[in-house]
Design a protein around this motif. Structure first.
Motif, PDB file in Angstrom:
ATOM      1  N   GLY A  80     -28.924  39.864  18.592  1.00  0.00           N
ATOM      2  CA  GLY A  80     -29.989  40.827  18.878  1.00  0.00           C
ATOM      3  C   GLY A  80     -30.348  41.613  17.641  1.00  0.00           C
ATOM      4  N   GLY A  81     -30.879  40.943  16.632  1.00  0.00           N
ATOM      5  CA  GLY A  81     -31.155  41.555  15.336  1.00  0.00           C
ATOM      6  C   GLY A  81     -29.964  41.378  14.419  1.00  0.00           C
ATOM      7  N   THR A  82     -30.201  41.446  13.110  1.00  0.00           N
ATOM      8  CA  THR A  82     -29.082  41.332  12.165  1.00  0.00           C
ATOM      9  C   THR A  82     -28.112  42.505  12.301  1.00  0.00           C
ATOM     10  N   THR A  83     -28.578  43.608  12.884  1.00  0.00           N
ATOM     11  CA  THR A  83     -27.716  44.779  13.085  1.00  0.00           C
ATOM     12  C   THR A  83     -26.462  44.405  13.866  1.00  0.00           C
ATOM     13  N   GLN A  84     -26.586  43.532  14.832  1.00  0.00           N
ATOM     14  CA  GLN A  84     -25.434  43.130  15.630  1.00  0.00           C
ATOM     15  C   GLN A  84     -24.338  42.531  14.763  1.00  0.00           C
ATOM     16  N   ILE A 178     -21.517  39.123   2.072  1.00  0.00           N
ATOM     17  CA  ILE A 178     -22.470  39.218   3.176  1.00  0.00           C
ATOM     18  C   ILE A 178     -23.806  39.606   2.553  1.00  0.00           C
ATOM     19  N   ILE A 179     -24.711  38.642   2.484  1.00  0.00           N
ATOM     20  CA  ILE A 179     -25.977  38.820   1.762  1.00  0.00           C
ATOM     21  C   ILE A 179     -27.107  38.960   2.778  1.00  0.00           C
ATOM     22  N   ASP A 180     -27.708  40.119   2.787  1.00  0.00           N
ATOM     23  CA  ASP A 180     -28.794  40.416   3.723  1.00  0.00           C
ATOM     24  C   ASP A 180     -30.118  39.970   3.094  1.00  0.00           C
ATOM     25  N   GLU A 181     -30.697  38.912   3.649  1.00  0.00           N
ATOM     26  CA  GLU A 181     -31.957  38.378   3.131  1.00  0.00           C
ATOM     27  C   GLU A 181     -33.131  38.700   4.060  1.00  0.00           C
ATOM     28  N   SER A 182     -33.068  39.833   4.732  1.00  0.00           N
ATOM     29  CA  SER A 182     -34.124  40.212   5.672  1.00  0.00           C
ATOM     30  C   SER A 182     -35.491  40.295   5.008  1.00  0.00           C
ATOM     31  N   TYR A 183     -35.507  40.649   3.708  1.00  0.00           N
ATOM     32  CA  TYR A 183     -36.774  40.817   2.998  1.00  0.00           C
ATOM     33  C   TYR A 183     -37.071  39.679   2.024  1.00  0.00           C
ATOM     34  N   LEU A 184     -36.220  38.668   1.991  1.00  0.00           N
ATOM     35  CA  LEU A 184     -36.417  37.590   1.021  1.00  0.00           C
ATOM     36  C   LEU A 184     -37.728  36.826   1.219  1.00  0.00           C
ATOM     37  N   PRO A 185     -38.208  36.633   2.447  1.00  0.00           N
ATOM     38  CA  PRO A 185     -39.482  35.916   2.593  1.00  0.00           C
ATOM     39  C   PRO A 185     -40.665  36.607   1.919  1.00  0.00           C
ATOM     40  N   VAL A 205     -25.032  34.798   5.232  1.00  0.00           N
ATOM     41  CA  VAL A 205     -26.402  35.257   5.032  1.00  0.00           C
ATOM     42  C   VAL A 205     -26.947  35.854   6.325  1.00  0.00           C
ATOM     43  N   LEU A 206     -27.469  37.063   6.227  1.00  0.00           N
ATOM     44  CA  LEU A 206     -28.193  37.688   7.336  1.00  0.00           C
ATOM     45  C   LEU A 206     -29.669  37.377   7.150  1.00  0.00           C
ATOM     46  N   TRP A 207     -30.290  36.812   8.177  1.00  0.00           N
ATOM     47  CA  TRP A 207     -31.697  36.419   8.070  1.00  0.00           C
ATOM     48  C   TRP A 207     -32.458  36.931   9.277  1.00  0.00           C
ATOM     49  N   SER A 208     -33.631  37.492   9.013  1.00  0.00           N
ATOM     50  CA  SER A 208     -34.393  38.157  10.071  1.00  0.00           C
ATOM     51  C   SER A 208     -35.808  37.603  10.175  1.00  0.00           C
ATOM     52  N   VAL A 209     -36.295  37.479  11.405  1.00  0.00           N
ATOM     53  CA  VAL A 209     -37.708  37.161  11.635  1.00  0.00           C
ATOM     54  C   VAL A 209     -38.533  38.423  11.810  1.00  0.00           C
ATOM     55  N   SER A 210     -37.861  39.566  11.912  1.00  0.00           N
ATOM     56  CA  SER A 210     -38.533  40.819  12.266  1.00  0.00           C
ATOM     57  C   SER A 210     -39.544  41.273  11.229  1.00  0.00           C
ATOM     58  N   LYS A 211     -39.160  41.230   9.961  1.00  0.00           N
ATOM     59  CA  LYS A 211     -39.966  41.850   8.910  1.00  0.00           C
ATOM     60  C   LYS A 211     -41.164  40.994   8.530  1.00  0.00           C
ATOM     61  N   ILE A 212     -40.889  39.747   8.167  1.00  0.00           N
ATOM     62  CA  ILE A 212     -41.958  38.897   7.640  1.00  0.00           C
ATOM     63  C   ILE A 212     -42.943  38.490   8.729  1.00  0.00           C
ATOM     64  N   GLY A 214     -43.498  40.290  11.569  1.00  0.00           N
ATOM     65  CA  GLY A 214     -44.021  41.467  12.250  1.00  0.00           C
ATOM     66  C   GLY A 214     -43.609  41.590  13.699  1.00  0.00           C
ATOM     67  N   MET A 215     -42.317  41.381  14.010  1.00  0.00           N
ATOM     68  CA  MET A 215     -41.867  41.447  15.397  1.00  0.00           C
ATOM     69  C   MET A 215     -40.526  42.168  15.535  1.00  0.00           C
ATOM     70  N   PRO A 216     -40.377  43.360  14.938  1.00  0.00           N
ATOM     71  CA  PRO A 216     -39.080  44.047  14.991  1.00  0.00           C
ATOM     72  C   PRO A 216     -38.674  44.480  16.394  1.00  0.00           C
ATOM     73  N   GLY A 217     -39.644  44.699  17.268  1.00  0.00           N
ATOM     74  CA  GLY A 217     -39.308  45.148  18.612  1.00  0.00           C
ATOM     75  C   GLY A 217     -38.630  44.098  19.465  1.00  0.00           C
ATOM     76  N   LEU A 218     -38.709  42.836  19.070  1.00  0.00           N
ATOM     77  CA  LEU A 218     -38.097  41.773  19.861  1.00  0.00           C
ATOM     78  C   LEU A 218     -36.610  41.604  19.578  1.00  0.00           C
ATOM     79  N   ARG A 219     -36.117  42.101  18.453  1.00  0.00           N
ATOM     80  CA  ARG A 219     -34.695  42.078  18.111  1.00  0.00           C
ATOM     81  C   ARG A 219     -34.112  40.671  18.098  1.00  0.00           C
ATOM     82  N   ALA A 220     -34.449  39.922  17.097  1.00  0.00           N
ATOM     83  CA  ALA A 220     -33.873  38.597  16.886  1.00  0.00           C
ATOM     84  C   ALA A 220     -33.427  38.491  15.439  1.00  0.00           C
TER      85      ALA A 220
END
Length: 363
Positions: A80-84, A178-185, A205-212, A214-220
């Protein structure tokens, strides 16, 4: 849990007595182009998915990200987001001595403290433009079992080139990185190649779809690592961590890889142009705009002006920017803004020029 994240439009709207939709949020680092075209329409067509439980392990979301990144499914864990994963890391990896490379996202330290572990910090400084010195970091790594590192970094926007980071991880096989690549895209250069394909057993690697997208409210969010390391995290994962609509969104991304890739390329072009304009506008001001590889910029305010004063002044105009005083290694003299549409960027730049007393005819 810290309360100083960006993006708290609801609290600001309550203070101002307006609707959240009236707040323009430049404090949260979300793609200024919005969501991937077709995604919202796809979700509307699948709203009935909320009537049934999602997959317990987020398998469809894992499959979608595997297709998007070209990584084997067995190397990916969905949450539920990289925060988890950040908050589970110390327990999952049995950490004993942790180093955080900063100034950076505060949740890494909060995740350590939740498990009774006080981390140490390796800090880049304003004197070097917050550019990390890999050799100085190497000299510091002795005795640590785990390192948190955000690349490109939040809030500084600085990127450690891929080859330099790969070399660092290879030289210290006993250290988990632990490399957070949430902003790498958001990074357009070849130096922005991700570490998810590196094959090193000590890299997570922590990878997020939220930032690039535009869907942070979905928490994936996703963790990419050696399957043995992922097993440690599975012990701390709750079932149904990724909700039905979040899984559906990531399935859509995986089924539309070409469109997602083209969207990222358009984002790169937009950020290059608007970032250049912002730097040109800020040359008139008595503040320091640090170079950034991302959609956001760290700024140092001229003394005695403080971040809280600037943030409150812009909030009264219904523009929300990030007060960076709660980043370890920064103080009350730093703010961060994320790029939005051209009109908003110009308006906010104008307000900043007014506030810092640029010496131009705005002063």
């Amino acid at each position: 849990m810290i309360q100083g994240h960006g993006g708290n439009i609801f609290a600001v709207a309550e203070q101002l007595g307006c609707r959240p939709e009236e707040i323009v949020d430049l404090s949260s680092n979300i793609n200024p182009l919005g969501t991937l075209p077709g995604l919202l329409e796809h979700l509307r067509e699948h709203l009935d998915r909320i009537r049934v439980l999602p997959e317990a392990d987020g398998r469809s979301a894992i499959r979608g990200v595997a297709a998007l990144l070209g990584i084997a499914e067995e190397r990916i864990l969905a949450g539920g987001g990289t925060t988890q994963f950040i908050y589970a890391a110390c327990a999952a990896l049995n950490c004993r001595k942790v180093l955080i490379v900063g100034p950076t996202y505060a949740d890494y330290a909060d995740g350590c403290r939740m498990h009774g572990l006080e981390p140490d910090f390796f800090l880049a400084t304003a004197a070097t433009g917050f550019v990390l010195d890999p050799e100085r970091l190497e000299a510091t790594l002795g005795g640590y079992d785990t390192v948190f590192l955000c690349n490109p970094n939040n809030p500084t926007g600085q990127l450690i080139p891929h080859n330099a980071l790969l070399s660092l991880c290879r030289r210290f096989p006993a250290v988990r990185f632990i490399i957070d690549e949430s902003y790498l895209p958001f990074v357009a250069s070849e130096e922005g190649k991700g570490m998810g394909h590196c094959g090193l057993d000590n890299v997570l690697v922590l990878w997020s779809v939220s930032k690039i997208f535009g869907m942070p409210g979905l928490r994936a969010g996703f963790l990419i690592a050696n399957p043995v390391l992922l097993e440690g995290f599975r012990r701390y994962m709750q079932p149904w961590s990724v909700n039905s609509l979040a899984q559906e969104a990531v399935r859509f991304l995986g089924a539309n890889v070409d469109e997602a890739t083209a969207f990222i390329a358009r984002t790169h072009g937009y950020l290059a142009g608007e970032g250049r304009l912002l730097r040109d506008r800020m040359r008139l001001a008595r503040l320091t705009l640090y170079p950034s590889e991302t959609s956001y910029f760290l700024m140092a305010l001229p003394k005695p002006l403080e971040a809280e004063v600037v943030c409150q002044a812009l909030a009264r105009q219904r523009y929300l920017i990030r007060n960076c005083s709660n980043f370890h290694g920064l103080d009350t003299g730093y703010i961060r803004i994320a790029l939005k549409d051209p009109s908003t960027n110009e308006i906010v730049a104008g307000y900043l020029l007014d506030l810092v007393g640029s010496g131009s005819d705005r002063a």
